[in-house]
Motif scaffolding. Sequence first.
Motif, PDB file in Angstrom:
ATOM      1  N   HIS A  24     -47.017  22.806 -35.923  1.00  0.00           N
ATOM      2  CA  HIS A  24     -48.275  22.549 -35.223  1.00  0.00           C
ATOM      3  C   HIS A  24     -48.311  21.120 -34.705  1.00  0.00           C
ATOM      4  CE1 HIS A  24     -52.545  21.497 -34.827  1.00  0.00           C
ATOM      5  NE2 HIS A  24     -52.658  22.725 -34.370  1.00  0.00           N
ATOM      6  N   SER A  34     -47.519  34.013 -33.719  1.00  0.00           N
ATOM      7  CA  SER A  34     -47.752  32.658 -33.214  1.00  0.00           C
ATOM      8  C   SER A  34     -48.607  31.907 -34.232  1.00  0.00           C
ATOM      9  CB  SER A  34     -48.483  32.657 -31.878  1.00  0.00           C
ATOM     10  OG  SER A  34     -48.409  33.882 -31.250  1.00  0.00           O
ATOM     11  N   LEU A  35     -48.797  30.628 -33.998  1.00  0.00           N
ATOM     12  CA  LEU A  35     -49.603  29.821 -34.915  1.00  0.00           C
ATOM     13  C   LEU A  35     -51.082  30.106 -34.703  1.00  0.00           C
ATOM     14  CD1 LEU A  35     -48.023  26.265 -34.684  1.00  0.00           C
ATOM     15  CD2 LEU A  35     -47.256  28.268 -35.936  1.00  0.00           C
ATOM     16  N   TRP A  36     -51.820  30.049 -35.775  1.00  0.00           N
ATOM     17  CA  TRP A  36     -53.270  30.044 -35.621  1.00  0.00           C
ATOM     18  C   TRP A  36     -53.884  29.096 -36.628  1.00  0.00           C
ATOM     19  CZ3 TRP A  36     -51.104  33.543 -38.930  1.00  0.00           C
ATOM     20  CH2 TRP A  36     -51.790  33.851 -40.096  1.00  0.00           C
ATOM     21  N   THR A  37     -55.164  28.794 -36.435  1.00  0.00           N
ATOM     22  CA  THR A  37     -55.826  27.779 -37.254  1.00  0.00           C
ATOM     23  C   THR A  37     -57.059  28.368 -37.919  1.00  0.00           C
ATOM     24  OG1 THR A  37     -55.034  26.063 -35.765  1.00  0.00           O
ATOM     25  CG2 THR A  37     -56.884  25.480 -37.182  1.00  0.00           C
ATOM     26  N   ARG A  55     -45.905  20.580 -31.666  1.00  0.00           N
ATOM     27  CA  ARG A  55     -46.395  21.135 -30.400  1.00  0.00           C
ATOM     28  C   ARG A  55     -47.642  20.417 -29.934  1.00  0.00           C
ATOM     29  NH1 ARG A  55     -47.135  27.331 -30.501  1.00  0.00           N
ATOM     30  NH2 ARG A  55     -47.986  26.807 -28.478  1.00  0.00           N
ATOM     31  N   GLN A  56     -48.478  20.071 -30.917  1.00  0.00           N
ATOM     32  CA  GLN A  56     -49.727  19.395 -30.585  1.00  0.00           C
ATOM     33  C   GLN A  56     -49.464  18.078 -29.868  1.00  0.00           C
ATOM     34  OE1 GLN A  56     -52.160  17.060 -31.621  1.00  0.00           O
ATOM     35  NE2 GLN A  56     -53.862  18.288 -30.793  1.00  0.00           N
ATOM     36  N   LEU A  90     -48.198  18.670 -26.195  1.00  0.00           N
ATOM     37  CA  LEU A  90     -49.245  19.186 -25.302  1.00  0.00           C
ATOM     38  C   LEU A  90     -50.368  18.169 -25.083  1.00  0.00           C
ATOM     39  CD1 LEU A  90     -49.969  22.937 -25.981  1.00  0.00           C
ATOM     40  CD2 LEU A  90     -49.233  21.844 -23.885  1.00  0.00           C
ATOM     41  N   GLN A  91     -50.705  17.487 -26.179  1.00  0.00           N
ATOM     42  CA  GLN A  91     -51.783  16.502 -26.091  1.00  0.00           C
ATOM     43  C   GLN A  91     -51.444  15.458 -25.028  1.00  0.00           C
ATOM     44  OE1 GLN A  91     -54.434  16.515 -28.411  1.00  0.00           O
ATOM     45  NE2 GLN A  91     -55.443  14.903 -27.282  1.00  0.00           N
ATOM     46  N   GLU A 150     -55.967  13.403 -12.686  1.00  0.00           N
ATOM     47  CA  GLU A 150     -57.129  13.944 -11.956  1.00  0.00           C
ATOM     48  C   GLU A 150     -58.144  12.851 -11.679  1.00  0.00           C
ATOM     49  OE1 GLU A 150     -59.145  17.296 -13.793  1.00  0.00           O
ATOM     50  OE2 GLU A 150     -57.251  18.391 -13.945  1.00  0.00           O
ATOM     51  N   GLU A 190     -59.378  11.268  -7.991  1.00  0.00           N
ATOM     52  CA  GLU A 190     -60.776  11.254  -7.597  1.00  0.00           C
ATOM     53  C   GLU A 190     -61.221   9.860  -7.188  1.00  0.00           C
ATOM     54  OE1 GLU A 190     -63.576  12.941 -10.495  1.00  0.00           O
ATOM     55  OE2 GLU A 190     -62.376  14.735 -10.066  1.00  0.00           O
ATOM     56  N   ALA A 204     -49.269  15.663 -22.558  1.00  0.00           N
ATOM     57  CA  ALA A 204     -49.216  16.242 -21.217  1.00  0.00           C
ATOM     58  C   ALA A 204     -50.624  16.394 -20.652  1.00  0.00           C
ATOM     59  CB  ALA A 204     -48.519  17.592 -21.269  1.00  0.00           C
ATOM     60  N   ARG A 205     -51.542  16.844 -21.479  1.00  0.00           N
ATOM     61  CA  ARG A 205     -52.891  17.107 -20.976  1.00  0.00           C
ATOM     62  C   ARG A 205     -53.668  15.837 -20.731  1.00  0.00           C
ATOM     63  NH1 ARG A 205     -53.789  22.678 -24.303  1.00  0.00           N
ATOM     64  NH2 ARG A 205     -52.936  23.915 -22.608  1.00  0.00           N
ATOM     65  N   MET A 220     -52.575  14.647 -17.495  1.00  0.00           N
ATOM     66  CA  MET A 220     -53.143  15.411 -16.390  1.00  0.00           C
ATOM     67  C   MET A 220     -54.589  14.991 -16.132  1.00  0.00           C
ATOM     68  SD  MET A 220     -51.485  19.151 -16.833  1.00  0.00           S
ATOM     69  CE  MET A 220     -52.617  20.067 -15.813  1.00  0.00           C
ATOM     70  N   LEU A 221     -55.330  14.738 -17.206  1.00  0.00           N
ATOM     71  CA  LEU A 221     -56.718  14.296 -17.031  1.00  0.00           C
ATOM     72  C   LEU A 221     -56.759  12.937 -16.340  1.00  0.00           C
ATOM     73  CD1 LEU A 221     -58.349  15.370 -20.422  1.00  0.00           C
ATOM     74  CD2 LEU A 221     -58.752  16.356 -18.171  1.00  0.00           C
TER      75      LEU A 221
END
Lengths: 396, 165
Positions: free
Chosen positions: A141, A105-108, A144-145, A148-149, A159, A163, A151-152, A155-156
Amino acid sequence: MASSPTTGAAPASPPSPPSPPPPPPVDSLAAAVLAAQQVLILRRTQFGSFEILAPAPAWLARLATFPTALDKPFPITDRFPFLEVWLPEAEELWRSGTGAPIHSSLWTEPTRDGTDLHLEATALPLQQQSLLLIRRADAEHTARQQVLQLARERMLDHERLLEEISAKEILLHCIIHDLAGPLAGIQGCLEILANRARDAEDTEFVQLGLLQAGRQQRLIRTILDVFASHDPSPQAPSPQVQPSHDLITCVDDVVEGLRPAFLAKGARLQTLRSEGLQRPGWVVAEASRLERVLYNLLENALRFAPVASTVTVHLHDDGQWMEVTVTDEGPGVAPEVLPQLFQQFITGGRWPGKSGLGLFFCRITLERWGGNIACVATEGTGGRFRIRLRKASPTP
Amino acid sequence: MIQRKICLLGSFAVGKTSLAARFVDRPFSGRYLTTIGVRIDRKRLHLAGQDLTLLLWDMAGEDRFQRVEASYLRGSAGYLLVVDGTRRSTLDQALLLHERAQGLLGPIPYSLLLNKADLAKDWEISDADLSPFEGQGGPIVRTSAKTGDHVDEALHELAHRLLTP
Ligand SMILES: Nc1nc2c(ncn2[C@@H]2O[C@H](COP(=O)(O)OP(=O)(O)OP(=O)(O)O)[C@@H](O)[C@H]2O)c(=O)[nH]1
Ligand SMILES: [Mg+2]
């Protein structure tokens, strides 16, 4: 004791690993191509350390863990600790000597200059060599970044929004609750005044005041009930003990309670009962909420009833259900409003001066008891709403 | 030279990368850039007369889009469980990760970091919420990657426990 002949003197020691053939020379053009690819090419030695084969790519020197003496084989996990978790898989492939290459997998890794390098490793058995390639994987990278960025962050945001909404609902709930506080006092005073009224005119005004105070109280309870309904699912009938209540008495009480309001508007209110209707008519319902459902329906009918018209309340037992149908001679319900009629907060020209909660409250309340509500006539024929309640035996 | 691996575990956007940045004296960035896979930092410490290198594995935050790969935990000497104190749900996530880590690695040292302590007015975690972590042997520390509060102390304290089992 006879000893059996032995062929060897010492117990067999584990055979030392066969040394692989020396790596074939890399053609200089091929080497240049490889260098341009910015791939680090390593060969696993028989002792499990690694040596760099082709000229090292430029990015390698930027890593904080490089360079040191690179001309000698070195333990790979000292330089790339990430590989520790992936190497067992690679070792298996190298041991087998054949097979398709596998990728980590990828790593940094951080660099000396404070930027990040995104890397990916590939294990490859080739010409009896165990090869390890490490390359920059910036494109993967980034791809995918970005996904995901997004999507997240969504989600924030989601949320945070939830609230905010719940904080506002709590505030609204408190406000409405507080608004209800003084009502009991007002009603008490009006009741005292009703007993002291000097003439018919006094009585009429006091009764009107009581009527309006009662309406406001029901309105507030309806709103609070709707708030409370947000937690449990209103779909299924509540599994708890089902209270039962006499529908006929309840209808009579509500009709009596609203008679002065109909009088004031100059509209008639009549109750009809199907032939053979038995008293009492037990249904699955809770008394005070059932009353508010009926008040809601009759007040709606009154709002749309033309002067000198009649609103009819019809009670019917169809064997399985007890039904109440409320019919007015007003304009009826426009077809385009029908689909949202029992949703929350419907307003607009058709429903002036409404909170938009009344019919919603009726629906969720009836559904909780296993009953239902429907609008059974449309524009041009007057408004007609029918509620159905499950028949029940009396609560012990 | 002694070397130890420490994982930073927690839900997404709780501040794992920001804490790792603090540990190695990179400046705090208010910008959120989600981590893909794992990012490995090195921190040198001199503790109790010994030189120690901590390999900090800053893992991608776990959520329904991405799961922390169990194999990444292999070889950890300890871990930091990171929670965003302004998001109650990240505490539940931390408990799950904690259980998974203990299941894989046994009872190794860890600390629970309640991060973003600078955002006190949005704080969503009460003492009662922390009861599942009581008596588990890991300290509970309020940190702020933004101000640096208790960040180094938390790391040093864990490093101490790694050296003196
Ligand atoms: N106010 C405040 N903000 C913080 C703190 N720590 C992190 N942040 C912010 O929170 C966001 C997320 O921080 P990251 O460090 O990227 O979080 P992460 O846990 O690494 O996230 P993933 O890599 O997606 O799992 C960023 O915008 C940070 O600036 C803190 O202590 N206080
Ligand atoms: Mg991160």
